[in-house]
Design a protein around this motif. Sequence first.
Motif, PDB file in Angstrom:
ATOM      1  N   ASN A 116       0.804  -1.211   0.000  1.00 46.92           N
ATOM      2  CA  ASN A 116       0.000   0.000   0.000  1.00 46.92           C
ATOM      3  C   ASN A 116       0.841   1.268   0.000  1.00 46.92           C
ATOM      4  N   ARG A 117       2.153   1.130   0.032  1.00 45.05           N
ATOM      5  CA  ARG A 117       3.000   2.308   0.043  1.00 45.05           C
ATOM      6  C   ARG A 117       3.033   2.913  -1.361  1.00 45.05           C
ATOM      7  N   PRO A 118       2.560   4.164  -1.524  1.00 43.02           N
ATOM      8  CA  PRO A 118       2.537   4.745  -2.868  1.00 43.02           C
ATOM      9  C   PRO A 118       3.946   5.025  -3.367  1.00 43.02           C
ATOM     10  N   ALA A 119       4.188   4.700  -4.638  1.00 47.46           N
ATOM     11  CA  ALA A 119       5.497   4.947  -5.232  1.00 47.46           C
ATOM     12  C   ALA A 119       5.574   6.393  -5.708  1.00 47.46           C
ATOM     13  N   ALA A 120       6.753   6.968  -5.598  1.00 45.40           N
ATOM     14  CA  ALA A 120       6.946   8.340  -6.050  1.00 45.40           C
ATOM     15  C   ALA A 120       6.839   8.386  -7.572  1.00 45.40           C
ATOM     16  N   PRO A 121       6.156   9.394  -8.117  1.00 43.66           N
ATOM     17  CA  PRO A 121       6.033   9.478  -9.581  1.00 43.66           C
ATOM     18  C   PRO A 121       7.393   9.739 -10.206  1.00 43.66           C
ATOM     19  N   PRO A 122       7.662   9.132 -11.361  1.00 42.32           N
ATOM     20  CA  PRO A 122       8.951   9.352 -12.014  1.00 42.32           C
ATOM     21  C   PRO A 122       9.066  10.773 -12.543  1.00 42.32           C
ATOM     22  N   SER A 123      10.279  11.280 -12.540  1.00 35.84           N
ATOM     23  CA  SER A 123      10.541  12.597 -13.096  1.00 35.84           C
ATOM     24  C   SER A 123      10.757  12.464 -14.598  1.00 35.84           C
ATOM     25  N   VAL A 124      10.017  13.244 -15.376  1.00 36.69           N
ATOM     26  CA  VAL A 124      10.031  13.145 -16.829  1.00 36.69           C
ATOM     27  C   VAL A 124      10.413  14.503 -17.412  1.00 36.69           C
ATOM     28  N   ASP A 125      11.158  14.476 -18.519  1.00 38.33           N
ATOM     29  CA  ASP A 125      11.421  15.697 -19.267  1.00 38.33           C
ATOM     30  C   ASP A 125      11.100  15.436 -20.736  1.00 38.33           C
ATOM     31  N   ARG A 126      11.299  16.423 -21.569  1.00 35.75           N
ATOM     32  CA  ARG A 126      10.942  16.289 -22.977  1.00 35.75           C
ATOM     33  C   ARG A 126      11.808  15.263 -23.699  1.00 35.75           C
ATOM     34  N   ARG A 157      -0.098   6.762 -15.881  1.00 35.18           N
ATOM     35  CA  ARG A 157       0.630   6.810 -14.614  1.00 35.18           C
ATOM     36  C   ARG A 157       0.913   8.255 -14.234  1.00 35.18           C
ATOM     37  N   ARG A 158       1.044   8.460 -12.924  1.00 37.52           N
ATOM     38  CA  ARG A 158       1.393   9.782 -12.413  1.00 37.52           C
ATOM     39  C   ARG A 158       2.862  10.059 -12.726  1.00 37.52           C
ATOM     40  N   VAL A 159       3.164  11.278 -13.123  1.00 41.60           N
ATOM     41  CA  VAL A 159       4.540  11.669 -13.424  1.00 41.60           C
ATOM     42  C   VAL A 159       4.764  13.085 -12.906  1.00 41.60           C
ATOM     43  N   GLU A 160       6.003  13.485 -12.948  1.00 44.80           N
ATOM     44  CA  GLU A 160       6.375  14.872 -12.675  1.00 44.80           C
ATOM     45  C   GLU A 160       7.125  15.376 -13.897  1.00 44.80           C
ATOM     46  N   GLY A 182       9.006  19.489 -13.288  1.00 43.24           N
ATOM     47  CA  GLY A 182       8.685  20.005 -11.960  1.00 43.24           C
ATOM     48  C   GLY A 182       7.213  20.138 -11.660  1.00 43.24           C
ATOM     49  N   ARG A 183       6.331  19.784 -12.594  1.00 45.07           N
ATOM     50  CA  ARG A 183       4.887  19.884 -12.368  1.00 45.07           C
ATOM     51  C   ARG A 183       4.263  18.493 -12.314  1.00 45.07           C
ATOM     52  N   GLU A 184       3.332  18.309 -11.383  1.00 44.41           N
ATOM     53  CA  GLU A 184       2.635  17.034 -11.283  1.00 44.41           C
ATOM     54  C   GLU A 184       1.703  16.873 -12.486  1.00 44.41           C
ATOM     55  N   GLY A 185       1.658  15.662 -13.003  1.00 42.81           N
ATOM     56  CA  GLY A 185       0.784  15.394 -14.130  1.00 42.81           C
ATOM     57  C   GLY A 185       0.429  13.932 -14.227  1.00 42.81           C
ATOM     58  N   VAL A 186      -0.432  13.616 -15.149  1.00 43.58           N
ATOM     59  CA  VAL A 186      -0.826  12.241 -15.437  1.00 43.58           C
ATOM     60  C   VAL A 186      -0.508  11.968 -16.895  1.00 43.58           C
ATOM     61  N   LEU A 187       0.307  10.957 -17.139  1.00 47.20           N
ATOM     62  CA  LEU A 187       0.682  10.578 -18.495  1.00 47.20           C
ATOM     63  C   LEU A 187      -0.330   9.567 -19.015  1.00 47.20           C
ATOM     64  N   LEU A 188      -0.905   9.853 -20.174  1.00 47.06           N
ATOM     65  CA  LEU A 188      -1.903   8.982 -20.790  1.00 47.06           C
ATOM     66  C   LEU A 188      -1.366   8.466 -22.112  1.00 47.06           C
ATOM     67  N   VAL A 189      -1.386   7.152 -22.282  1.00 44.38           N
ATOM     68  CA  VAL A 189      -1.000   6.534 -23.553  1.00 44.38           C
ATOM     69  C   VAL A 189      -2.288   6.062 -24.226  1.00 44.38           C
ATOM     70  N   LEU A 190      -2.557   6.588 -25.418  1.00 37.89           N
ATOM     71  CA  LEU A 190      -3.831   6.355 -26.087  1.00 37.89           C
ATOM     72  C   LEU A 190      -3.626   5.619 -27.402  1.00 37.89           C
ATOM     73  N   ALA A 191      -4.548   4.697 -27.689  1.00 40.75           N
ATOM     74  CA  ALA A 191      -4.509   3.966 -28.948  1.00 40.75           C
ATOM     75  C   ALA A 191      -4.907   4.894 -30.090  1.00 40.75           C
ATOM     76  N   THR A 192      -4.330   4.632 -31.264  1.00 42.74           N
ATOM     77  CA  THR A 192      -4.657   5.424 -32.452  1.00 42.74           C
ATOM     78  C   THR A 192      -5.363   4.608 -33.526  1.00 42.74           C
ATOM     79  N   GLY A 193      -5.459   3.294 -33.312  1.00 42.81           N
ATOM     80  CA  GLY A 193      -6.033   2.436 -34.336  1.00 42.81           C
ATOM     81  C   GLY A 193      -5.017   1.953 -35.339  1.00 42.81           C
ATOM     82  N   ARG A 194      -3.761   2.405 -35.193  1.00 41.82           N
ATOM     83  CA  ARG A 194      -2.690   1.966 -36.076  1.00 41.82           C
ATOM     84  C   ARG A 194      -1.653   1.214 -35.255  1.00 41.82           C
TER      85      ARG A 194
END
Length: 246
Positions: free
Chosen positions: A144-154, A200-203, A206-218
């Motif tokens: 139940n221990r929440p994992a820290a969101p990974p730090s992401v850049d461009r 998944r939750r990401v940073e 420096g800003r908290e966000g939610v990363l969404l991976v979406l299908a495109t049909g291809r």
Amino acid sequence: MTAEHPDLAELADLDAGLLDPARAAEVRAAAAADADSTAVLDALAATRAELAALPPPAVPPEFAARWDAALEREAASAAEAAPGPRADPGDAPADPGPRRGTPPGRPGGTSRPGRTRSARRWPRPSVGAAAVLAALVVAGVVWNRPAAPPSVDRVNLAAVARAAVGATDAGDLADPRRRAGCLRAVAPALVPDAMLLGGRRVELDGREGVLLVLATGRLGIFDVAVVDPGCGPGGGALLASIKIGG
């Protein structure tokens, strides 16, 4: 890995997270420069998404029976280890009076100062039961221990997005209606009701966000959006949007 491109084994290890950070960075950089390697990573990500969408398998009956039998044995062991009932003080026979040679103040010679017959000892659970309970508590704390969101850049956004396929940490945006409303408000270029392949939750920067991976049909091509956690039909913030694969 050859000078031209990574081999399939290393790409599979990269996708599974088995490489050390330094080696993973090398293989990821080489794969990004090679269209065939990129296609392999996209195919692996799509496979993980399909597997994650499958329902969890049922517990085989033979294993369920073994677990039930082990619990029953533990319960029986705990019951046998418990001491039997002691006589209630109210059921004790009447004191026949002092015996010959009994010092005054100690009737019958059967009691000592400071000790009463009302003291009881409560049964204690067996060592095995205590060990099982401790293991469950520790496991619950770890799980139940929440994992820290990974730090992401461009730079590493595409790699993190591929690794997020199959993840289910999208928070409130796991709700299809809320997610569609969010995407309509902040990312009109994306298909709002596209299938969610991972979140998944990401940073990001420096800003908290939610990363969404979406299908495109291809096959092997995905839309990736990073939005603020509170995004919904009422609006929000689009932190990043890219397309990977192809």
